[in-house]
Structure formats: C-alpha cells, structure tokens
Design an enzyme around this catalytic site. Structure first.
Site, PDB file in Angstrom:
ATOM      1  N   CYS A   2    -190.409 -10.042  24.207  1.00  0.00           N
ATOM      2  CA  CYS A   2    -189.985  -8.835  23.676  1.00  0.00           C
ATOM      3  C   CYS A   2    -189.402  -8.654  22.395  1.00  0.00           C
ATOM      4  O   CYS A   2    -188.077  -9.152  22.770  1.00  0.00           O
ATOM      5  CB  CYS A   2    -189.752  -7.793  24.234  1.00  0.00           C
ATOM      6  SG  CYS A   2    -191.409  -7.669  25.135  1.00  0.00           S
ATOM      7  N   ARG A  27    -190.444 -13.182  19.642  1.00  0.00           N
ATOM      8  CA  ARG A  27    -190.379 -13.205  20.824  1.00  0.00           C
ATOM      9  C   ARG A  27    -191.981 -12.593  21.461  1.00  0.00           C
ATOM     10  O   ARG A  27    -191.737 -12.330  22.275  1.00  0.00           O
ATOM     11  CB  ARG A  27    -189.157 -12.257  20.813  1.00  0.00           C
ATOM     12  CG  ARG A  27    -188.390 -12.447  20.167  1.00  0.00           C
ATOM     13  CD  ARG A  27    -186.953 -11.970  20.152  1.00  0.00           C
ATOM     14  NE  ARG A  27    -186.747 -11.478  22.109  1.00  0.00           N
ATOM     15  CZ  ARG A  27    -185.341 -11.977  21.889  1.00  0.00           C
ATOM     16  NH1 ARG A  27    -184.983 -13.109  21.298  1.00  0.00           N
ATOM     17  NH2 ARG A  27    -185.041 -12.414  23.754  1.00  0.00           N
ATOM     18  N   TRP A  73    -194.657  -9.003  23.967  1.00  0.00           N
ATOM     19  CA  TRP A  73    -195.000  -9.791  25.358  1.00  0.00           C
ATOM     20  C   TRP A  73    -195.714  -9.488  26.581  1.00  0.00           C
ATOM     21  O   TRP A  73    -194.453  -8.678  27.073  1.00  0.00           O
ATOM     22  CB  TRP A  73    -194.007 -11.195  24.962  1.00  0.00           C
ATOM     23  CG  TRP A  73    -194.860 -12.052  26.404  1.00  0.00           C
ATOM     24  CD1 TRP A  73    -195.575 -13.314  25.652  1.00  0.00           C
ATOM     25  CD2 TRP A  73    -194.715 -13.316  27.734  1.00  0.00           C
ATOM     26  NE1 TRP A  73    -195.925 -13.543  25.933  1.00  0.00           N
ATOM     27  CE2 TRP A  73    -195.420 -13.748  27.475  1.00  0.00           C
ATOM     28  CE3 TRP A  73    -194.261 -12.206  28.149  1.00  0.00           C
ATOM     29  CZ2 TRP A  73    -195.751 -14.222  28.848  1.00  0.00           C
ATOM     30  CZ3 TRP A  73    -194.637 -12.757  29.991  1.00  0.00           C
ATOM     31  CH2 TRP A  73    -195.160 -14.181  29.594  1.00  0.00           C
ATOM     32  N   ASN A 102    -187.239  -4.771  25.915  1.00  0.00           N
ATOM     33  CA  ASN A 102    -187.579  -5.904  26.091  1.00  0.00           C
ATOM     34  C   ASN A 102    -186.788  -6.371  27.985  1.00  0.00           C
ATOM     35  O   ASN A 102    -186.142  -5.691  28.886  1.00  0.00           O
ATOM     36  CB  ASN A 102    -186.525  -6.729  25.451  1.00  0.00           C
ATOM     37  CG  ASN A 102    -186.545  -8.368  26.190  1.00  0.00           C
ATOM     38  OD1 ASN A 102    -187.284  -9.157  27.197  1.00  0.00           O
ATOM     39  ND2 ASN A 102    -185.733  -9.165  25.714  1.00  0.00           N
ATOM     40  N   GLY A 103    -187.876  -7.078  28.598  1.00  0.00           N
ATOM     41  CA  GLY A 103    -187.407  -7.487  30.290  1.00  0.00           C
ATOM     42  C   GLY A 103    -188.461  -7.023  31.233  1.00  0.00           C
ATOM     43  O   GLY A 103    -189.470  -6.305  30.799  1.00  0.00           O
ATOM     44  N   GLU A 481    -194.123 -34.510  28.192  1.00  0.00           N
ATOM     45  CA  GLU A 481    -194.253 -33.552  26.478  1.00  0.00           C
ATOM     46  C   GLU A 481    -195.253 -32.905  25.440  1.00  0.00           C
ATOM     47  O   GLU A 481    -195.768 -32.558  24.959  1.00  0.00           O
ATOM     48  CB  GLU A 481    -192.503 -34.051  25.359  1.00  0.00           C
ATOM     49  CG  GLU A 481    -192.456 -32.867  23.750  1.00  0.00           C
ATOM     50  CD  GLU A 481    -192.645 -31.402  24.713  1.00  0.00           C
ATOM     51  OE1 GLU A 481    -192.088 -31.193  25.437  1.00  0.00           O
ATOM     52  OE2 GLU A 481    -192.327 -31.045  23.003  1.00  0.00           O
ATOM     53  N   LYS A 485    -197.767 -30.941  24.202  1.00  0.00           N
ATOM     54  CA  LYS A 485    -197.353 -29.325  23.042  1.00  0.00           C
ATOM     55  C   LYS A 485    -199.029 -29.780  23.299  1.00  0.00           C
ATOM     56  O   LYS A 485    -199.379 -28.955  21.889  1.00  0.00           O
ATOM     57  CB  LYS A 485    -197.519 -30.755  21.935  1.00  0.00           C
ATOM     58  CG  LYS A 485    -196.016 -30.777  22.159  1.00  0.00           C
ATOM     59  CD  LYS A 485    -195.305 -29.597  20.985  1.00  0.00           C
ATOM     60  CE  LYS A 485    -194.803 -29.000  22.421  1.00  0.00           C
ATOM     61  NZ  LYS A 485    -193.527 -29.048  22.713  1.00  0.00           N
ATOM     62  N   GLU A 488    -200.480 -26.467  24.580  1.00  0.00           N
ATOM     63  CA  GLU A 488    -200.476 -25.102  24.412  1.00  0.00           C
ATOM     64  C   GLU A 488    -200.628 -24.856  23.030  1.00  0.00           C
ATOM     65  O   GLU A 488    -200.264 -23.564  22.913  1.00  0.00           O
ATOM     66  CB  GLU A 488    -198.114 -25.056  24.281  1.00  0.00           C
ATOM     67  CG  GLU A 488    -197.775 -25.945  23.439  1.00  0.00           C
ATOM     68  CD  GLU A 488    -196.367 -25.691  23.584  1.00  0.00           C
ATOM     69  OE1 GLU A 488    -195.551 -24.500  24.152  1.00  0.00           O
ATOM     70  OE2 GLU A 488    -195.479 -25.941  23.203  1.00  0.00           O
ATOM     71  N   HIS A 504    -204.220 -43.796  41.091  1.00  0.00           N
ATOM     72  CA  HIS A 504    -204.118 -43.158  42.698  1.00  0.00           C
ATOM     73  C   HIS A 504    -204.961 -41.668  42.161  1.00  0.00           C
ATOM     74  O   HIS A 504    -204.864 -40.899  43.035  1.00  0.00           O
ATOM     75  CB  HIS A 504    -202.897 -42.994  42.899  1.00  0.00           C
ATOM     76  CG  HIS A 504    -201.529 -44.313  43.059  1.00  0.00           C
ATOM     77  ND1 HIS A 504    -201.843 -44.935  44.200  1.00  0.00           N
ATOM     78  CD2 HIS A 504    -201.289 -45.204  42.448  1.00  0.00           C
ATOM     79  CE1 HIS A 504    -201.789 -46.312  44.554  1.00  0.00           C
ATOM     80  NE2 HIS A 504    -200.524 -45.971  43.174  1.00  0.00           N
ATOM     81  N   LYS A 603    -191.215 -17.366  22.360  1.00  0.00           N
ATOM     82  CA  LYS A 603    -190.412 -18.000  21.944  1.00  0.00           C
ATOM     83  C   LYS A 603    -189.385 -17.084  23.518  1.00  0.00           C
ATOM     84  O   LYS A 603    -189.758 -16.359  23.111  1.00  0.00           O
ATOM     85  CB  LYS A 603    -189.859 -18.394  20.817  1.00  0.00           C
ATOM     86  CG  LYS A 603    -189.294 -19.733  20.776  1.00  0.00           C
ATOM     87  CD  LYS A 603    -189.721 -20.547  19.277  1.00  0.00           C
ATOM     88  CE  LYS A 603    -189.048 -21.519  19.239  1.00  0.00           C
ATOM     89  NZ  LYS A 603    -189.626 -22.592  20.283  1.00  0.00           N
TER      90      LYS A 603
END
Ligand code: F6R
Length: 608
Positions: A2, A27, A73, A102-103, A481, A485, A488, A504, A603
């Site tokens: 946020c 954010r 968010w 925010n939080g 990675e 990518k 997402e 396996h 982010k």
C-alpha cells in the site's frame, strides 16, 4: 505494501497527491483513493487504477490544501470501493476523521467489537476502519495527542496518515514496521511511503524511525519518538529518481529495466578497483576476519540470488553457507553460530519478512550482519552493521529483473572479497575475476541482442498453460527464477527442478504439450544435463534450450536452441537469467496480461 501520500500546503494539493499515487502504484493497485479537508471531509475512491481516479476527480470540484491519498494492496476485505482508503469516521452525523493505512493491525477485531458496541458503524471489512473509528472515539480536539494514544493500542505493523475536520492544515502520521517519510517543502510539507512519491515537490526527506509520530503542518513538522518525546531527525537530500518513471522507447517498465541491466551492473561496480573489505563498510575487515560461515535470508527473487551465491561462497571462499526463506526462518528455532555473517538481500530493503528475520537472527545472538540492498535509506541498511548498495536505480516493474542481476554482482564481489581474505584467491585470480566482472555489461548487450529469437519462442509459450524449467548447479536457482518470472507475469503455471531430479517424479508431467526450458551453460555438468534432456525427448517433451555459443548443441526435432555468447564461467548465471526474463516478458505480452502490475501482487511487500 500500500502507498500513502499526504500534503499540507497553501495551494490545491490534489494533483500532487494523485501524481504521488501514480508513483506508488508499484506498492499495490487493487484500489485507490484521495480525501481532502476543505470545509468538511471529501473523498473519491476507485477500484480501477489511479488514472481512473484522476478522471473521476476532474469531473467534480475536488480541491483542497490538506489531503491524504492511498493506493491499496488488499489484505482485509476484497478490492471493493467500500474497502478502499481513505476511511472516514463519523460522529453525530458529521464526518470527523479521515485516515489511510499501510500494514496489518492484528488486534483489529477486538477494537472493532468494542467500537461497534459503542455505536460506530463499520462500512468495510478492513482493519483500517477500526483505527479511523478509534481515533474518532478518542479524539479530544488535539489530533497529535489523540494519535499518540491510539497507536499504543495497536498491535501489528502500520504506517498511517490521519486528519481531523476540525483541524484544517494539519496531518498526523505514525509508523511502526512500515515505511513512512516526511517531505519538507517551502511553506508546505508532505508525508509519503517513499521519497519517489514526492519527486518534483521536495527532495528534503526525513526518514521516520520505528514508533515515531509526526505532526505535519504548513509552517513545519515536529516528530515525537515512541516515548512521545520531541526528537530531531536529520533531513537528507534525496534525488527522487523522477527520471525513473519515464518509459522512453519501451512498452513496459519491465522491458525498460531488463534493458537497463548493463548500465545497472556497471553502476554497481563503480569504484571497485579490487576485492577489498572496505567496499562493505569501515568495519568489514574486522567482521570478515571474525566469521566462519554465512547465513543468507531473503524472499522471492532475492532468495534465488542468495541460492546462487551459496555455490560461489562455498566453492570460492570455502565458507559453509545456508540460505533460508525469511518467512520460514523467522518462526523456527535454529541452532545459532555467533560467528556467522547474516546476509539479508532485498531490492526494497523494507520487505517485512526479511526485516523480521534479520531482527530475529540478531536477537538469537548473531553479531554480524550485512545488507545487499537497492535502497540506501531503507530499514534493512539501517539495521545492519555492513552493507553493499546495488545501484540498479528505481525498479518499478513488479517483477524484479535488474535488482536480481545487480544483487548477483554484489554477491560475487562479497564472495571474491572473502575468498581473497581467506587466502583462497591470488592476485592473478583476482585480476581474472575483475576483468570478467568489468566485461559483464558488454556480454549482457550480446544477450539482449537475442530478443528477436526469444520473441519467436514466446508465441509458442503463450498458448501453453504449464512449463517446466530445468537447470543444474549454479543454474538451478536461475531456472527457479525463470519459472517465477513466467508464472508471475504470464500466469502460466511454471515449475523449476534441478535436472537430475526429473526422474524422481516430475518426468510424469512431460508430454508433447509440456515445454521444458533448459538452462544449459557449457560447464562441467553439461554432459549430465544432456542425458536429462534425452529423458525429456524420449517422452515427447519439447525442449527450449539456452546454450552457450561454444557448446555443441544444435536445434533438431523437438529441441529448440538459442545460443548465448561463449560460456562465462562462474558469472554465467547473470547472463542466462536475462534470456529467461525476456522469455517471460514476451510471453506475457503475447497473452495480453498487465506486465508491470500482475494480478494480486505488489512490489515492496511490507506486510507479513
Ligand atoms: C519477484 C519479486 C519478488 C521479490 C520479493 C522480495 O519478481 O520481485 O519475489 O523479489 O518480494 O522483495 P525484496 O527484494 O524487495 O525484499
């Protein structure tokens, strides 16, 4: 997550708030809103992006010289208008308090129950609304005094900005566990989650500390510490990267940031003349002489850079290294070796789990800590004894790219420095590695030039719903990675395995519909990897192989090969990952997703 912006000025601050929100959209972008205190509280909220909020505001007379704004968010409650901030609290039919947050407030249910019993009506499912009503309930005509009392009742992590109808031209902010900065202007003052929000309005920034409450007025700001005592916090001049928000010739920030990597790496290496401990801070020599192992703590992409570094630290520097996901480490009871160097890796330096894991490690008795971070003013850099700043520049795309390759560059510097101090790297080897590092930006340009070939592959990928990524050794974290990518930003389900693990279990997934991306550098494991590739081909799987120019691999039926420049030794992961970033980017583009703002993400993950 946020984003918060607030302003007290003599001019109409709505355009400043909205511009600030645009820069904070990284954010969180589930909803957004803005409120002003202008002969009464007024607000506009949107479940679309800030651009829509701007249009909404332009259609009405929405002005004011004191205001707060928020981009969300979602944690508590769906991304709906009633859950969007600012939240208002009403008393005797009058909207008295406006608040953004925010939080996460852990005891919000208890507060909510208490206030409901007192007659407060809740319009949202958020924890935030409970704070707004609590401020209203405890309000005694002095907003500062009230907020100082309110924050003592809150458990959890928060940054808040709040105003009261009866006190125009005043905003009170508070932070604990989430970032909040103060911007000092000329006859106007600001609050924000990040200095970037205020670019163009002020470059004089004060970073609030844990537990601070700040009184923001027209003619100045006063900060109080967690004991309610007035404190002075030094203002810093922060060049708030306004240039970072220009897209230039690129379609997306992610693409721009992928192409910025040669510059970002050369900036990260600026001033590096040799592998010397001073690069990491004045105390580094003493610290590095005192350690016998390394513990890396990080999340997401930063965790994968840590995984890569483990191969380097153990093989080059001979240091036993463990790498842990911060959200796991912070809740387990690990055995502690006080002579371990705790390394936190983070683009933002504010990731809640990494920060908490660092503090936990320190509480457990770890004496030495180092941050590899892209934000010099961040909490993580402040909390660690040593640091190395990556100079990637502001990363706006939610999917991390240049932060990752600059982290790897910094981690290689750390490894080489430790190896040299431990007598495991002579002058010749040092010169060799330095030369390779310096050549990296050029080598990266050749990898970026492969974009047209990768675009051709991405069209086939865009039609798939699943993909497997394989790598071995140093390149296994690169496969992880690459899969992260792809999933997402394109929403294709992607998983990565060390290639030797295929048989396996995951081999059962391989059919002709399953693209298998293979990171195949020409290193000592190449022959083993080729056998794993045969196992895939024998089951009809389609291989998409990133090989090195000097390896004997050619395209044939079911095997598609793109060649990178010649094998780049220990630094090869930094080149190979770029091809995977481009593959994910172009696949997402072909699928028409919102590349820079993928669904459900944000982010700078400042909540647990
Ligand atoms: C993925 C991504 C995230 C971050 C993670 C940690 O593309 O960006 O996985 O790497 O949230 O963030 P930082 O590095 O800011 O601690």
């Amino acid at each position: 997550m946020c984003g918060i912006v607030g302003a007290v000025a003599q001019r109409n601050i709505v355009p400043i708030l909205l511009e600030g929100l645009k820069r904070l959209e990284y954010r969180g972008y589930d909803s957004c809103g803005v409120a002003v205190n202008n002969n009464g509280l007024k607000r506009a909220r949107s479940v679309a992006r800030v651009a829509e909020l701007q249009e909404q505001v332009a259609r009405t007379e929405f002005e004011g010289n004191t205001g707060i704004a928020h981009t969300r968010w979602a944690t508590h409650g769906a991304p709906a208008t009633n859950n969007a901030h600012p939240h208002f609290s009403t008393k005797d039919g009058e909207q008295r308090i406006g608040l953004v947050h925010n939080g996460i407030i852990e005891n919000y249910e208890e507060i909510r129950t208490e206030l409901k019993a007192l007659g407060y009506v809740f319009e949202s499912q958020t924890d935030t609304e409970a704070i707004a009503h609590l401020v209203n309930h405890m309000y005694d005509g002095d907003l500062l005094r009230t907020v100082q009392k309110v924050v003592k009742r809150l458990h959890g992590a928060f940054a808040i900005a709040v105003f009261a109808k009866d006190e125009p031209q005043r905003i009170v902010g508070a932070r604990l566990g989430c970032p909040l900065i103060v911007g000092l202007g000329d006859g106007e003052n600001f609050l924000a989650s990040d200095a970037m929000a205020l670019a163009g309005s002020t470059d004089q920034i004060v970073y609030l500390e844990e537990g601070d409450v700040v009184d923001v007025r027209l003619d100045g700001v006063q900060i109080y510490d967690k004991l309610d005592l007035p404190v002075e916090r030094r203002a810093q001049t922060v060049q708030a990267y306004s240039g970072a928000i220009e897209l230039g010739p690129y379609r997306h920030y992610m693409q721009k940031e992928i192409f910025e990597q040669p510059r970002a790496i050369s900036d990260t290496l600026e001033g590096v003349l040799g592998f010397t401990p001073e690069l990491f801070g004045p105390k580094a020599e003493a610290v590095f002489n005192d350690i016998d192992s390394v513990l890396i703590l990080a999340c997401g992409t930063s965790y994968y850079s840590g995984m890569t570094a483990r191969y380097w630290l153990e093989s080059l520097a001979g240091l036993p290294t463990s790498v842990e996901i911060a959200s796991e480490y912070r809740y387990r009871k690990p055995a502690v070796n006080p002579n371990t160097l705790v390394v936190v890796i983070s683009q933002s330096g504010e990731t809640a789990d990494t920060l908490a894991a660092l503090k936990y490690a320190q509480e457990l008795g770890h004496k030495h800590s180092l941050a590899i971070c892209n934000v010099g003013t961040s909490a993580m850099v402040r909390e660690t004894e040593l640091s190395y700043l990556t100079r990637a520049g502001a990363e706006i795309g939610v999917a991390s790219t240049k932060a990752f390759t600059t982290q790897l560059t910094a981690l290689f510097l750390l490894t080489a420095t430790l190896a040299k101090m431990r007598g495991r790297m002579d002058a010749e080897a040092e010169a060799f590695h330095l030369k390779n590092l310096r050549h990296l930006p050029n080598a990266l340009q050749s990898v970026l030039a492969l974009e047209p070939h990768i675009i051709a592959w991405s069209e086939a990928f865009a039609r798939k719903e699943h993909a497997l990524f394989l790598g071995r050794g140093l390149h296994y974290p690169i496969a992880l990675e690459g899969a992260l990518k792809l999933k997402e930003i394109s929403y294709i389900h992607a998983e990565a395995y060390p290639a030797g693990e295929l048989k396996h279990g995951p081999l059962a997934l391989v059919t002709e519909d399953m693209p298998v991306v293979t990171v195949a550098p020409n290193d000592t494991l190449i022959e083993k990897l080729k056998s794993n590739m045969q196992e895939v081909r024998a089951r009809g799987g389609q291989l998409y192989v990133f090989a090195d120019g000097d390896s004997q691999m050619h395209s044939s039926e079911g095997i598609h090969v793109i060649r990178l420049p010649e094998h780049y030794g220990l630094l090869s992961p930094i080149l190979h990952v770029v091809t995977l970033q481009l593959l994910a980017y172009h696949t997402a583009l072909a699928r028409g997703t919102d590349v820079d703002k993928p669904r459900n993400l944000a982010k700078s993950v400042t909540v647990e």
